[in-house]
Design an enzyme around this catalytic site. Structure first.
Site, PDB file in Angstrom:
ATOM      1  N   SER A 249       0.942  -1.113   0.084  1.00 45.89           N
ATOM      2  CA  SER A 249       0.007  -0.153  -0.028  1.00 45.89           C
ATOM      3  C   SER A 249       0.796   1.174   0.134  1.00 45.89           C
ATOM      4  O   SER A 249       1.920   1.221   0.733  1.00 45.89           O
ATOM      5  CB  SER A 249      -1.018   0.205   1.233  1.00 45.89           C
ATOM      6  OG  SER A 249      -1.517   1.316   1.518  1.00 45.89           O
ATOM      7  N   LYS A 250       0.589   2.165  -0.763  1.00 46.80           N
ATOM      8  CA  LYS A 250       1.382   3.520  -0.893  1.00 46.80           C
ATOM      9  C   LYS A 250       1.198   4.135   0.481  1.00 46.80           C
ATOM     10  O   LYS A 250       2.056   4.978   0.861  1.00 46.80           O
ATOM     11  CB  LYS A 250       0.849   4.447  -2.057  1.00 46.80           C
ATOM     12  CG  LYS A 250      -0.612   4.778  -1.918  1.00 46.80           C
ATOM     13  CD  LYS A 250      -0.812   5.578  -3.277  1.00 46.80           C
ATOM     14  CE  LYS A 250      -2.339   5.896  -3.432  1.00 46.80           C
ATOM     15  NZ  LYS A 250      -2.750   6.617  -4.809  1.00 46.80           N
ATOM     16  N   ARG A 251      -0.104   3.998   0.983  1.00 49.49           N
ATOM     17  CA  ARG A 251      -0.416   4.586   2.500  1.00 49.49           C
ATOM     18  C   ARG A 251       0.744   4.206   3.389  1.00 49.49           C
ATOM     19  O   ARG A 251       0.909   4.965   4.409  1.00 49.49           O
ATOM     20  CB  ARG A 251      -1.740   4.455   3.102  1.00 49.49           C
ATOM     21  CG  ARG A 251      -2.845   5.068   1.984  1.00 49.49           C
ATOM     22  CD  ARG A 251      -4.160   4.893   2.521  1.00 49.49           C
ATOM     23  NE  ARG A 251      -5.241   5.312   1.558  1.00 49.49           N
ATOM     24  CZ  ARG A 251      -6.591   5.332   1.979  1.00 49.49           C
ATOM     25  NH1 ARG A 251      -6.997   4.670   3.154  1.00 49.49           N
ATOM     26  NH2 ARG A 251      -7.455   5.894   1.108  1.00 49.49           N
TER      27      ARG A 251
END
Length: 481
Positions: A249-251
């Site tokens: 996840s980029k988060r």
């Protein structure tokens, strides 16, 4: 036969996540294999999550990955505009039509009432309160300019079923689906509505997206059915995991396509590897061009199980691409990383690149492979010790003066003549080739491991510098500063 049309519809909320790029890639491969069209649409109606410059990143990433769009912003096509924020009037028109058809209704509930529906954990579910307002009351409140949203009218009973081309039959009970907002009070749509309207109006035949949408697809189908539109075929993709428990996840700060390029991974290798995260082309093939992927792509090769992003595997594949590059192509790709090396400008750039191309997997390894060349300094004589080669400082004391004389006599100081001269020296001294070559390489570099042997190092350094270093190494063996 109907033309296959797939779409990639990213939100401009940051860098291109690996999972997003895989969705785009599969949509592209599927469309091209079928001789169809691949469409780009920017879903930018959530202004709270908009990231400056993210749209440019989307365009650049697709271009760098070799994924060419047939239609999209600034690319032509008859279904535009292809940016959702420019389609507000379209969504409002269709939302009002859906109300007339009974598939949606106006909701005037304010924050206070909506908050009253939530439990102690902040979880609430809309209770269809405004569905029961009379047409007259709705008309009066609209005429008075009262703020409203338009909500979907989901049946309270029954099930929504559809066939996914990867997961098979999917069934969700309607009681599990809330009457979600389709058109917000600012007049802009939510994803749940805009994606259906756009997919229909843009003629999308196959919707390819993440498996997190498996359970929400029945509410999209209710909208298709209410309008009497043909549902698209659905292809849901399993997640990409960073390990057995966590999604990529980029988060969470996991690598984007741009991050991997900045690290020095070869672009084609990244795309190639991403294609294999959830798809088996058949046989033992792993390294494939985009054209080969198009030819091999089929839904039967898609997996249901999650894939784990294995960076060592990506490194290996990147190395395969590095070694397959022409010298010119490698030089172009490697030049920014070569400039970061302390050896840059002190030695012939072409020679440096020839040295490292067979020995790196990612381009960011180049500086560390070469920096030692510009950092020659006194070193511990223990480096000469090698049990396998049967060398030590005493062997070096015997080898280095002879090596200096031999190398000083050469008129051609390229790799092969240097190597042959050192091998001949080993025979004359009654030593193994490795004993002479090891001692000379250590003397020239002061390093236990180098990206090349003694003759390669000598050619790179040049005759004058090589002889100077051999003299210094002998002095250090004598304990002289």
């Amino acid at each position: 036969m109907k033309e296959v049309r797939t779409r990639f519809a990213p939100s401009p909320t940051g860098y291109m996540h690996i999972g997003n790029l895989r969705t785009a890639l599969y949509g592209y491969l599927f469309a091209k294999k079928a001789g169809g069209k691949f469409i780009l649409r920017i879903e930018d109606t959530d202004s709270s999550r908009y990231v400056e410059d993210a749209v440019r990143v989307i365009y650049e990433t697709l271009a760098e990955a070799g994924i060419a769009c047939d239609e999209g912003p600034g690319m032509g096509g008859n279904c535009g505009p292809y940016i959702q924020s420019e389609r507000a009037a379209i969504y409002k028109e269709y939302a009002q039509k859906l109300v007339e058809l009974g598939g949606a209704y106006y909701c005037f509930c304010g924050k206070e009432r909506l908050d009253s529906l939530k439990d102690e954990n902040g979880v609430g579910r809309y209770d269809k309160h405004c569905l029961h307002l009379s047409k007259e009351e709705v008309a009066a409140r609209l005429a008075a300019g009262e703020p409203y949203v338009i909500r979907q009218n989901v049946p309270e009973e029954g099930v929504g079923s559809y066939e996914d081309l990867v997961y098979g039959a999917v069934t969700v009970e309607y009681k599990e689906i809330e009457d979600g907002v389709l058109l917000k009070s600012d007049g802009l749509p939510t994803y749940n509505f805009a994606n259906v309207v756009d997919d229909h109006l843009m003629g999308i035949t196959h919707v390819i997206r993440g498996s997190e949408y498996l359970s929400s697809t029945p509410k999209y189908n209710l909208i298709y059915d209410a309008f009497g539109w043909e549902r698209p075929a659905y292809i849901h993709l399993p997640p990409i995991m960073k390990n057995a428990r966590e999604k990529l996840s980029k988060r969470n700060g996991d690598a984007s396509f741009q991050d991997l390029v900045a690290k020095g991974y070869i672009r084609e290798a990244i795309v190639n590897y991403i294609a294999l995260l959830g798809w088996n082309p058949g046989g033992n093939r792993e390294k494939m061009s985009l054209a080969e992927m198009i030819e091999a792509f089929s839904l039967s090769g898609l997996h249901k199980a999650p894939s784990i992003f294995d960076e060592p595997k990506l490194r290996w594949l990147s190395g395969e691409y590095v070694r397959a590059m022409s010298a010119e192509r490698f030089a172009e790709a490697a030049e920014p990383f070569l400039r970061q090396s302390k050896a840059y400008g002190k030695f012939d750039a072409a020679a440096l690149l020839r040295l490292v191309q067979p020995r790196v997997e990612i381009l960011s390894e180049i500086p560390e492979k070469l920096d030692f060349l510009a950092a020659y300094q006194p070193f511990d004589p223990a480096l000469y010790q090698n049990k396998k080669m049967k060398t030590d400082a005493d062997v070096a004391r015997a080898v280095l003066p002879e090596a200096e004389r031999v190398l000083a006599s050469l008129s051609d100081f390229t790799n092969t003549p240097v190597y042959e001269a050192l091998v001949a020296l080993a025979q004359r001294l009654g030593m193994k080739n490795g004993q002479v070559l090891w001692c000379v390489r250590i003397a020239l570099t002061g390093r236990e491991s180098t990206p090349g042997g003694a003759s390669e190092m000598a050619e790179l350094l040049g005759q004058e510098e090589s002889l100077a270093r051999l003299q210094k190494a002998q002095a250090w063996l004598r304990g002289e500063a």
